[in-house]
Write an enzyme that holds these catalytic residues in place. Structure first.
Site, PDB file in Angstrom:
ATOM      1  CG  PHE A   1       1.216 -27.848 -11.833  1.00 15.73           C
ATOM      2  CD1 PHE A   1       2.263 -28.406 -12.548  1.00 15.73           C
ATOM      3  CD2 PHE A   1       1.452 -27.507 -10.500  1.00 15.73           C
ATOM      4  CE1 PHE A   1       3.496 -28.633 -11.971  1.00 15.73           C
ATOM      5  CE2 PHE A   1       2.678 -27.720  -9.915  1.00 15.73           C
ATOM      6  CZ  PHE A   1       3.709 -28.285 -10.648  1.00 15.73           C
TER       7      PHE A   1
ATOM      8  CG  HIS B   1       3.167 -29.948   0.083  1.00 13.23           C
ATOM      9  ND1 HIS B   1       4.545 -29.965  -0.043  1.00 13.23           N
ATOM     10  CD2 HIS B   1       2.709 -29.138  -0.913  1.00 13.23           C
ATOM     11  CE1 HIS B   1       4.901 -29.214  -1.074  1.00 13.23           C
ATOM     12  NE2 HIS B   1       3.804 -28.697  -1.612  1.00 13.23           N
TER      13      HIS B   1
ATOM     14  CD  GLU C   1      -0.253 -30.654  -8.979  1.00 12.30           C
ATOM     15  OE1 GLU C   1      -1.122 -30.198  -9.725  1.00 12.30           O
ATOM     16  OE2 GLU C   1      -0.201 -30.414  -7.758  1.00 12.30           O
TER      17      GLU C   1
ATOM     18  NE  ARG D   1      -0.112 -29.772  -5.317  1.00 11.34           N
ATOM     19  CZ  ARG D   1       0.907 -28.958  -5.075  1.00 11.34           C
ATOM     20  NH1 ARG D   1       0.988 -28.320  -3.917  1.00 11.34           N
ATOM     21  NH2 ARG D   1       1.847 -28.772  -5.981  1.00 11.34           N
TER      22      ARG D   1
ATOM     23  N   GLY E   1      12.047 -13.704   8.470  1.00 13.66           N
ATOM     24  CA  GLY E   1      11.985 -14.763   7.479  1.00 13.66           C
ATOM     25  C   GLY E   1      12.616 -14.338   6.165  1.00 13.66           C
TER      26      GLY E   1
ATOM     27  CG  LEU F   1       7.237 -32.089  -3.356  1.00 17.32           C
ATOM     28  CD1 LEU F   1       5.791 -32.495  -3.142  1.00 17.32           C
ATOM     29  CD2 LEU F   1       7.364 -30.569  -3.389  1.00 17.32           C
TER      30      LEU F   1
ATOM     31  CG  ASP G   1       9.900 -20.541  14.432  1.00 15.05           C
ATOM     32  OD1 ASP G   1       9.519 -21.482  15.158  1.00 15.05           O
ATOM     33  OD2 ASP G   1      10.928 -20.586  13.736  1.00 15.05           O
TER      34      ASP G   1
ATOM     35  NE  ARG H   1       0.311 -24.415  -1.861  1.00 15.57           N
ATOM     36  CZ  ARG H   1       1.109 -25.088  -2.699  1.00 15.57           C
ATOM     37  NH1 ARG H   1       1.137 -24.776  -3.996  1.00 15.57           N
ATOM     38  NH2 ARG H   1       1.879 -26.068  -2.256  1.00 15.57           N
TER      39      ARG H   1
ATOM     40  N   GLY I   1      12.723 -16.351   3.219  1.00 11.59           N
ATOM     41  CA  GLY I   1      12.309 -17.123   2.052  1.00 11.59           C
ATOM     42  C   GLY I   1      11.925 -16.178   0.935  1.00 11.59           C
TER      43      GLY I   1
ATOM     44  CD  GLN J   1      -1.992 -28.789  -1.202  1.00 16.12           C
ATOM     45  OE1 GLN J   1      -0.848 -28.519  -1.534  1.00 16.12           O
ATOM     46  NE2 GLN J   1      -3.060 -28.251  -1.797  1.00 16.12           N
TER      47      GLN J   1
ATOM     48  CG  HIS K   1       2.260 -32.868  -2.711  1.00 16.82           C
ATOM     49  ND1 HIS K   1       2.388 -33.890  -3.623  1.00 16.82           N
ATOM     50  CD2 HIS K   1       2.485 -31.732  -3.399  1.00 16.82           C
ATOM     51  CE1 HIS K   1       2.684 -33.382  -4.806  1.00 16.82           C
ATOM     52  NE2 HIS K   1       2.746 -32.077  -4.700  1.00 16.82           N
TER      53      HIS K   1
END
Length: 599
Positions: free
Chosen positions: A117, A351, A253, A284, A12, A250, A219, A395, A14, A238, A240
């Site tokens: 937030f 989300h 927020e 949320r 991964g 999305l 995965d 979250r 990210g 969650q 959203h």
């Protein structure tokens, strides 16, 4: 097949995987990163609103308040040692990102810009905090590109557009290799190492309406289940509150943080009924349920009364253009409405996955044997794929980007300390399981496959079955049987439908044609992972007989701390459910005892 050997393999690319890879490569560890897509297309790029840290640049702040908010937001299911660690590290990690080149938005003073937030407070719930550090509304994009550039500088080895298939054990039952598919060439690669880290992100593609990229198919979680290891808290997904109605994309927020207001068909700012103190900046799960109730009770907008509107029209147009440019682009592209002049139609959309692979705060994967939790010596998981658990039952916005970089760095630091870094095991490997998966979808290309072979694309006839149709049905089943509100009969009714999908998946084949692309084979592997997570989610949701955070049981409407202040562990063998205690003891400060969660 091709083979290669590394000190560590990260699955991964990210934000979590790249932060870990950077830490290892800077220490001269020979590290490989396996990514299903080009790294800067990883789903971190879609994170909009920001990253939380108690910098105090706009208003007074303290990491203890951030910790309290995160624990309260988790509905007290988060592990308080991991939450303290994350909130304590936040200030340093954001400054580190700034030094890596992340172009944060600025205040007039030159300091990093922060916005309010949902779920944030000062003085342990007394007033609204302003804690979320932002790069306009493209914060994930900025972080991902900066981390990728840093990895290029230190020479991290990338296997781009490779799908990781399975963890492979040696004859001593230790994880010793992974198998990957080169999506472009169709070649299989065997990568040996002594340390493995899973950072494959979430699995929002399990639900029909979601904010996730098509690559988010869980995965890494599927690999862990097939290795006989558990997943934790898979009942907690969650939704959203503000996805584009009917499409799912999305709407950050941050739009509400900058002053956006949710309105029903009467134009009423209805959140004052559900969270009278913080209104639109409630947690949320609270906002999503409020929207669902407004629609159920007939106060939805539009011809079919099936959505709510997010109103930004009272805000300064120049502020929208500078601080919410991506939100404006999304609204213009997918609704045809300019939020400067017209409200945005929104509806809750799947989300984020609060559950995942259980780990300790060093990222080591945990399993339960003989009634005790044990850490595996050479397998780690971080980011949305992992459950450490800093998010518990729900979250808070701005904590996901913080989670990936804090625990990406910490897991890599822990890996550096392990003596196993060096020459990889050369013991014989247990290859049977991964070979069976490979052969199943290879055979589907030959004349040995089912005579009803059909392509995976949408170009199918009415009588054919396909991976495409099975995935669509899976997404509908999960949305119908495990949405924002749940009850036992509806959850249980979903399980035989998953069994029927599993039978169809065993029978379906790929198109018997030279025109089949490797992407179609990738979709087949992905669907196997998603189906396994469907079972994990339904069984875990059935087992938890209470309402907590994002898990809202109509038949058990109250939170039950006496019976259910614990994590659920799901093992795929016989769909077994076990449990793990919640850690209510922080590292250095007094813990926060569970109490009613109101906003």
């Amino acid at each position: 097949m091709k083979q290669a050997q590394f000190d560590a393999v990260i699955i991964g690319a990210g934000g979590a995987g790249l932060r870990a890879a950077l830490q290892l490569a800077q220490s001269n560890v020979k590290v490989a990163v396996v990514s299903k897509v080009f790294p800067t297309r990883s789903h971190t790029v879609a994170a909009q609103g920001g990253i939380n840290a108690a910098l105090g640049n706009v208003s007074e702040d303290n990491w203890h308040w951030h910790m309290f908010d995160t624990i309260k937001g988790s509905d007290y299911l988060g592990d308080q040692d991991a939450i303290e660690f994350m909130c304590r590290e936040a200030v340093e990690i954001v400054r580190e990102l700034e030094h890596f080149g992340v172009p944060f938005s600025r205040l007039d003073s030159g300091k990093i810009y922060q916005r309010p937030f949902g779920g944030q407070s000062q003085h342990f719930g007394e007033s609204q905090a302003t804690r979320t550090c932002a790069a306009a509304d493209r914060t994930g994009h900025a972080i991902l590109h900066s981390l990728y550039q840093q990895n290029l500088q230190v020479g991290t080895h990338f296997f781009n557009e490779h799908l990781a298939l399975d963890l492979i054990k040696d004859e001593q039952h230790q994880i010793a290799a992974i198998m990957s598919l080169d999506i472009q060439t169709g070649e299989y690669h065997l990568l040996r190492a002594n340390q493995f880290l899973i950072a494959t992100g979430g699995a929002g593609q399990l639900f029909r309406t979601n904010t996730n990229a098509m690559i988010n198919t869980g995965d890494g979680l599927g690999m862990v289940l097939r290795a006989g290891l558990p997943l934790m808290d898979m009942e907690f997904w969650q939704f959203h509150p503000t996805g584009v109605a009917g499409k799912g994309m999305l709407i950050s927020e941050g739009a509400r943080g900058e002053g956006g207001v949710l309105r029903n068909a009467q134009g009423e700012a209805f959140m004052q009924r559900y969270a009278p103190k913080v209104k639109d900046l409630a947690s949320r799960d609270v906002v999503s349920r409020a929207i669902a109730i407004e629609i159920q009770q007939g106060r939805g907008c539009g011809e079919h009364k099936d959505y709510i509107e997010l109103d930004l029209t009272h805000l300064d147009p120049e502020m929208i253009k500078t601080r919410l440019p991506g939100i404006r682009d999304i609204s213009l592209t997918f609704t045809g409405q300019d939020p400067i002049n017209s409200p945005i139609p929104i509806h809750p959309s799947c989300h984020y996955m609060m559950g995942g692979i259980p780990t300790n705060l060093h990222g080591q994967v945990l399993t339960k044997q003989d009634g005790q939790m044990h850490a595996l010596p050479n397998l780690y998981a971080i980011g949305e794929a992992a459950c450490v658990s800093v998010h518990g039952a729900n979250r808070l916005g701005g904590n996901s980007l913080l989670d990936i970089v804090v625990f990406g760095r910490e897991a890599a630091r822990h890996m550096q300390q392990q003596t196993q870094l060096g020459s990889a095991s050369d013991l014989p490997l247990q290859m049977q399981q991964v070979e069976q998966r490979i052969h199943k979808w290879q055979r589907a290309l030959s004349n040995n496959a089912s005579p009803n072979n059909t392509p995976l694309s949408a170009n199918i006839n009415d009588n054919a079955d396909s991976i495409y149709l099975i995935k669509q049905d899976l997404q509908r089943i999960m949305e119908q049987h495990c949405g924002v509100f749940r009850d036992a009969p509806n959850l249980a009714a979903g399980l035989p439908k998953l069994d029927a999908l599993a039978e169809r998946l065993n029978k379906v084949g790929l198109e018997d044609s030279a025109q089949v692309f490797n992407l179609e084979r990738v979709q087949a592997f992905e669907l196997e992972n998603l189906l396994a997570l469907g079972y994990a989610t339904l069984h875990s949701a059935l087992s938890r007989q209470e309402s907590r955070g994002a898990h809202s049981r109509v038949d058990f409407p109250e939170r039950d701390d006496q019976a259910w202040l614990k994590h659920t562990l799901y093992f795929s063998e016989n769909h077994r459910i076990d449990d793990k205690p919640v850690n209510l003891s922080p590292l250095t400060v007094d813990g926060f005892k569970p109490k009613p969660r109101v906003y």
